[in-house]
Design an enzyme around this catalytic site. Structure first.
Site, mmCIF file in Angstrom:
data_model
loop_
_atom_site.group_PDB
_atom_site.id
_atom_site.type_symbol
_atom_site.label_atom_id
_atom_site.label_comp_id
_atom_site.label_asym_id
_atom_site.label_seq_id
_atom_site.Cartn_x
_atom_site.Cartn_y
_atom_site.Cartn_z
ATOM 1 N N ARG A 1 0.851 -1.400 0.101
ATOM 2 C CA ARG A 1 0.148 -0.290 -0.210
ATOM 3 C C ARG A 1 0.920 1.250 -0.241
ATOM 4 N NH1 ARG A 1 -2.295 2.004 4.035
ATOM 5 N NH2 ARG A 1 -3.223 -0.330 5.320
ATOM 6 N N LYS B 1 -7.899 4.988 -19.831
ATOM 7 C CA LYS B 1 -7.783 6.080 -21.565
ATOM 8 C C LYS B 1 -6.703 5.117 -21.968
ATOM 9 C CE LYS B 1 -11.748 6.844 -19.263
ATOM 10 N NZ LYS B 1 -12.169 8.102 -18.276
ATOM 11 N N ASP C 1 -6.909 18.388 -15.425
ATOM 12 C CA ASP C 1 -6.934 17.317 -16.180
ATOM 13 C C ASP C 1 -6.937 16.800 -17.482
ATOM 14 O OD1 ASP C 1 -8.152 14.790 -16.729
ATOM 15 O OD2 ASP C 1 -10.253 14.769 -15.732
ATOM 16 N N TYR D 1 -15.995 16.598 -17.117
ATOM 17 C CA TYR D 1 -16.073 15.087 -17.376
ATOM 18 C C TYR D 1 -16.900 15.264 -15.743
ATOM 19 C CZ TYR D 1 -14.970 10.347 -15.839
ATOM 20 O OH TYR D 1 -15.472 8.997 -15.281
#
Ligand SMILES: *Cc1c(COP(=O)(O)O)cnc(C)c1O
Length: 372
Positions: free
Chosen positions: A47, A196, A171, A99
């Site tokens: 983690r 993406k 972004d 978005y």
């Protein structure tokens, strides 16, 4: 080193143990340490960090020309981690076209933490300037934006945020660093949905943040990821790294295809408007030409005849699938208004198209038969 070469080699040193050219996937959740917790090779628990993720972060930071990158389990996890830096009582300004997930996060979750959010038409730097004051801790940008492909002048906005003492977050999912590098234009951090174009094959979810400096913003976000656990699985880090090796090559083919498809749509009698920054009539064309290497492979268009005619055209497509997401090898189309829930913000006659890596002639033929 040039961008194309970095994409192939950043974070790609042959494995020290075996000489393997393709990087190993380290699936171990834990790493041996000494009796008093002394680290053997720098790692402790997955983690916190792991070698496969380190390679990906090295590569993503290099491609965005940042000082450091952090990988996350999804784009939304990356976005959330960045926005959690904002203290209660501060304001965040964001673009009116953006978005959907960001919109939900800002309207439902940030106000609960005492962060006020306001939409601004970022295409006009003057509109932002009028809203800036000492309470604005950060400005969020998305350019080109989803789904209207609005273009924002990143350098002009960065000059304003810098003068105001605000952070600038961008972004960069649609453009990718192959086409646009917001940190070089003055942004403080860049966010990606690596689901993406980085992954590029519609088969791996992930997100990333890239930081202009290894400063307090980076350190806090690194610590927050460790504590809150929005981490990327090692296998997903490996797949994303594999995908980004071909990012520059894929983007140039994507862009060439998109240009042809946009020109076809712009000339079609049943298409009333095309939103693609590569078209000379697009309001953001000049800014895009200045700050982007090419115009990307996302576009949207308006179909004559309203909602029913638009859905009928989408339904007639054979090669281009109706599906959400973008940036994969296959072209995908979506009637955004239908998937935005009870209060859609996208126009009913709008279809968003992620232009893939097929031959442009086949995509155009499919659109031709569907539009009639
Ligand atoms: C997909 C997407 C996101 C969210 O990323 P996930 O990986 O789906 O969580 C954020 N911004 C843009 C522009 C996107 O396309």
């Amino acid at each position: 080193m040039r961008f194309e070469t970095l994409a192939i080699h950043a974070g790609g040193e042959p494995d020290a143990e075996t000489g393997a050219i393709a990087p190993p996937i380290h699936m171990s959740t834990t790493f041996r340490h000494g009796p008093a917790g002394e680290r053997v090779a720098g790692y402790e628990y997955v983690r916190e960090g792991n070698p496969t993720q380190d390679r990906l972060e090295t590569a993503v930071a290099a491609l965005e020309q940042g000082q450091a990158a952090l990988a996350f389990g999804s784009g939304m996890a990356a976005m959330t981690a960045l926005l959690e830096y904002l203290p209660a009582g501060s304001r965040l300004l964001y673009p009116r076209d953006c978005y959907m997930g960001l919109r939900v996060l800002l309207s439902e979750f940030l106000p609960q933490r005492g962060v006020q959010t306001e939409a601004v038409d970022m295409r006009e730097p003057a509109a932002l300037a009028a809203r800036l004051d000492a309470s604005v801790r950060a400005v969020w940008l998305e350019t080109p934006s989803n789904p209207l492909l609005e273009v924002t002048d990143i350098a002009a906005i960065a000059a304003l945020t810098k003068a105001n003492g605000s952070l600038l977050f961008c972004d960069n999912t649609f453009a990718t660093p192959a086409l646009q590098q917001p940190l070089t234009l003055g942004a403080d951090a860049v966010m990606h949905s690596t689901t993406k174009y980085f992954g590029g094959h519609s088969d791996v979810m992930g997100g990333a943040l890239v930081f202009a400096r290894k400063d307090e913003l980076y350190e806090r976000t690194l610590h927050r990821r460790h504590v809150t656990g929005a981490v990327l699985a090692p296998f997903n880090a490996w797949l994303t790294l594999r995908g980004l090796r071909s990012l520059p090559a894929r983007m140039s083919w994507h862009c060439a295809n998109a240009r042809r498809v946009a020109e076809f749509l712009a000339a079609h009698p049943r298409v009333t408007a095309v939103n693609y920054p590569g078209l000379s009539g697009h309001p953001g064309h000049a800014v895009a030409a200045r700050q982007m290497r090419d115009f990307g492979a996302m576009l949207s268009f308006h179909v004559a005849g309203g909602r029913e005619a638009t859905l009928a055209a989408a339904g007639r497509l054979k090669l281009i699938h109706n599906a959400t997401s973008l940036g994969g090898c296959e072209s995908l189309i979506e009637h955004r208004a239908s998937v935005e829930g009870p209060n859609p913000v996208s126009p009913q006659d709008l279809l968003r198209l992620s232009v893939g890596l097929e031959h442009a002639d086949d995509l155009i033929a499919d659109l031709q038969q569907a539009l009639g």
